[in-house]
Design a protein around this motif. Structure first.
Motif, PDB file in Angstrom:
ATOM      1  N   GLU A 294      38.445 -18.017 -41.221  1.00 55.62           N
ATOM      2  CA  GLU A 294      37.286 -17.760 -40.870  1.00 55.62           C
ATOM      3  C   GLU A 294      37.470 -16.402 -39.663  1.00 55.62           C
ATOM      4  N   SER A 295      38.210 -15.185 -39.907  1.00 58.12           N
ATOM      5  CA  SER A 295      38.572 -14.669 -38.996  1.00 58.12           C
ATOM      6  C   SER A 295      38.059 -13.163 -39.317  1.00 58.12           C
TER       7      SER A 295
ATOM      8  N   GLN B 152      34.502 -24.728 -40.745  1.00 58.35           N
ATOM      9  CA  GLN B 152      34.629 -22.816 -39.747  1.00 58.35           C
ATOM     10  C   GLN B 152      34.807 -21.745 -40.654  1.00 58.35           C
ATOM     11  N   THR B 153      35.531 -21.695 -41.861  1.00 60.92           N
ATOM     12  CA  THR B 153      36.001 -20.674 -41.980  1.00 60.92           C
ATOM     13  C   THR B 153      34.480 -20.364 -42.940  1.00 60.92           C
ATOM     14  N   ILE B 154      33.620 -21.180 -43.838  1.00 65.90           N
ATOM     15  CA  ILE B 154      32.157 -21.333 -44.530  1.00 65.90           C
ATOM     16  C   ILE B 154      30.906 -20.898 -42.802  1.00 65.90           C
ATOM     17  N   GLU B 155      30.880 -21.509 -42.079  1.00 70.13           N
ATOM     18  CA  GLU B 155      30.204 -20.949 -40.635  1.00 70.13           C
ATOM     19  C   GLU B 155      30.708 -19.454 -40.361  1.00 70.13           C
ATOM     20  N   ALA B 156      31.254 -18.931 -40.661  1.00 68.82           N
ATOM     21  CA  ALA B 156      32.309 -18.035 -40.053  1.00 68.82           C
ATOM     22  C   ALA B 156      31.601 -16.743 -40.928  1.00 68.82           C
ATOM     23  N   LEU B 157      31.453 -17.405 -42.076  1.00 68.37           N
ATOM     24  CA  LEU B 157      31.218 -16.087 -42.826  1.00 68.37           C
ATOM     25  C   LEU B 157      29.113 -15.983 -42.341  1.00 68.37           C
TER      26      LEU B 157
ATOM     27  N   ALA C 230      34.448 -12.899 -43.453  1.00 67.64           N
ATOM     28  CA  ALA C 230      32.531 -12.151 -42.720  1.00 67.64           C
ATOM     29  C   ALA C 230      32.911 -10.743 -43.124  1.00 67.64           C
ATOM     30  N   ARG C 231      34.193 -10.382 -42.387  1.00 69.15           N
ATOM     31  CA  ARG C 231      34.108  -8.110 -42.758  1.00 69.15           C
ATOM     32  C   ARG C 231      34.518  -8.488 -44.546  1.00 69.15           C
ATOM     33  N   ILE C 232      34.995  -8.880 -45.019  1.00 71.16           N
ATOM     34  CA  ILE C 232      35.614  -8.640 -47.130  1.00 71.16           C
ATOM     35  C   ILE C 232      34.035  -8.766 -46.954  1.00 71.16           C
ATOM     36  N   ALA C 233      33.304  -9.429 -46.807  1.00 73.76           N
ATOM     37  CA  ALA C 233      31.976 -10.084 -47.528  1.00 73.76           C
ATOM     38  C   ALA C 233      31.220  -8.413 -47.055  1.00 73.76           C
TER      39      ALA C 233
ATOM     40  N   SER D 151      27.601 -17.011 -39.641  1.00 76.62           N
ATOM     41  CA  SER D 151      26.877 -16.327 -38.738  1.00 76.62           C
ATOM     42  C   SER D 151      27.760 -14.737 -38.531  1.00 76.62           C
ATOM     43  N   GLY D 152      28.055 -14.264 -39.564  1.00 75.06           N
ATOM     44  CA  GLY D 152      28.916 -13.424 -39.759  1.00 75.06           C
ATOM     45  C   GLY D 152      30.347 -12.621 -38.791  1.00 75.06           C
ATOM     46  N   LYS D 153      31.024 -13.596 -38.159  1.00 83.46           N
ATOM     47  CA  LYS D 153      31.781 -13.646 -37.427  1.00 83.46           C
ATOM     48  C   LYS D 153      32.886 -12.296 -37.883  1.00 83.46           C
ATOM     49  N   GLN D 154      33.602 -11.862 -37.229  1.00 79.16           N
ATOM     50  CA  GLN D 154      34.640 -10.838 -38.039  1.00 79.16           C
ATOM     51  C   GLN D 154      35.777 -10.770 -36.732  1.00 79.16           C
TER      52      GLN D 154
END
Length: 252
Positions: free
Chosen positions: A185-186, A242-247, A189-192, A249-252
């Motif tokens: 989850e951390s 949480q991991t899916i939501e982090a992507l 988003a950055r990888i994507a 929502s664009g969280k990094q």
């Protein structure tokens, strides 16, 4: 879902069910996680298939840990395991083979691909220890694999971002790149954002303490390799979500 797809590396049927509850697209069912994943048992595949309805079931075909140079006996085992996965209703299989020189073993891969005809095929992280990833990518595309699971030849997919981006550009939508190893989850988003990859492989596990009341800490089932026999790591639906939501929502 913005065309993203998510795969959970499931170390048990329990983890498969948690992944399904977290609404992932598929699971990769494995045994031997400390070794990087080995072929799961007949019973694991059968019971996972019985319970997975919305989530596709992919089965790793890897007869042992260690390298990806397989003997003739190991090759026969892999062919039988593919046959078994098909018979038990797996949607896909996951395997990868290299030559002693570190190239894709095209001849063996062709045999395994023929055995897996009609199922989805992922070339696993054998790719991450091949000699030349750019050449390997072209070989794997020619073989007709559906996707490559890779960390960009680094310890984690986050560290492998530069190569993942290069591979995505080279692939040019001819094959799916599945970013895996250390995805959470951390950093998802950055990888994507930095690679353009649309499929992600992660475990979303948490440690669970054994229900055993009596503990004998002086004995290790791993012999000289000591592990905690009274703790196990299991995928949880909460961490999957949480991991899916982090992507999204664009969280990094």
């Amino acid at each position: 879902m913005e065309n993203y797809q998510f795969e959970v590396c499931a170390n048990s049927v329990e983890s498969c069910l948690a992944a399904q509850a977290g609404r992932v697209h598929r699971v990769e069912l494995c045994a031997g996680i400390p070794e990087g994943g080995t072929t799961p048992s007949y019973g694991d595949i059968l019971i996972a298939r019985e319970h997975l309805r919305e989530t596709k079931l992919h089965v790793i075909i890897r007869p042992r840990g260690g390298d990806f140079l397989y003997s003739s006996i190991e090759q026969r085992i892999m062919l039988k395991d593919i046959e078994n996965a098909r018979r038990l209703g797996a949607d896909g299989v996951v395997f990868g083979c290299l030559t002693a020189e570190g190239d894709v073993d095209v001849s063996l891969m062709k045999l395994l691909m023929e055995a897996a005809r009609g199922m989805s095929v992922t070339f696993h992280r054998a790719f991450d220890v091949c000699r030349n990833p750019h050449e390997a990518l072209e070989d794997i595309i020619r073989l007709g694999c559906n996707r490559i699971l890779t960390s960009g030849q680094q310890a984690t997919a986050e560290q492998g971002i530069p190569l993942l981006k290069e591979l995505g550009q080279q692939a040019a939508n001819r094959i799916i790149l599945l970013a895996g190893c250390g995805v959470n989850e951390s950093n998802i988003a950055r990888i994507a954002q930095e690679t353009g990859i649309r499929e992600f492989h992660f475990s979303a596990r948490e440690n669970r303490t054994s229900d055993m009341l009596y503990h004998n800490q002086s004995v290790s089932m791993g012999g000289t390799v000591h592990i905690d026999e009274y703790t196990r790591s299991v995928t949880t639906s909460e961490r999957v979500k949480q991991t899916i939501e982090a992507l999204h929502s664009g969280k990094q």
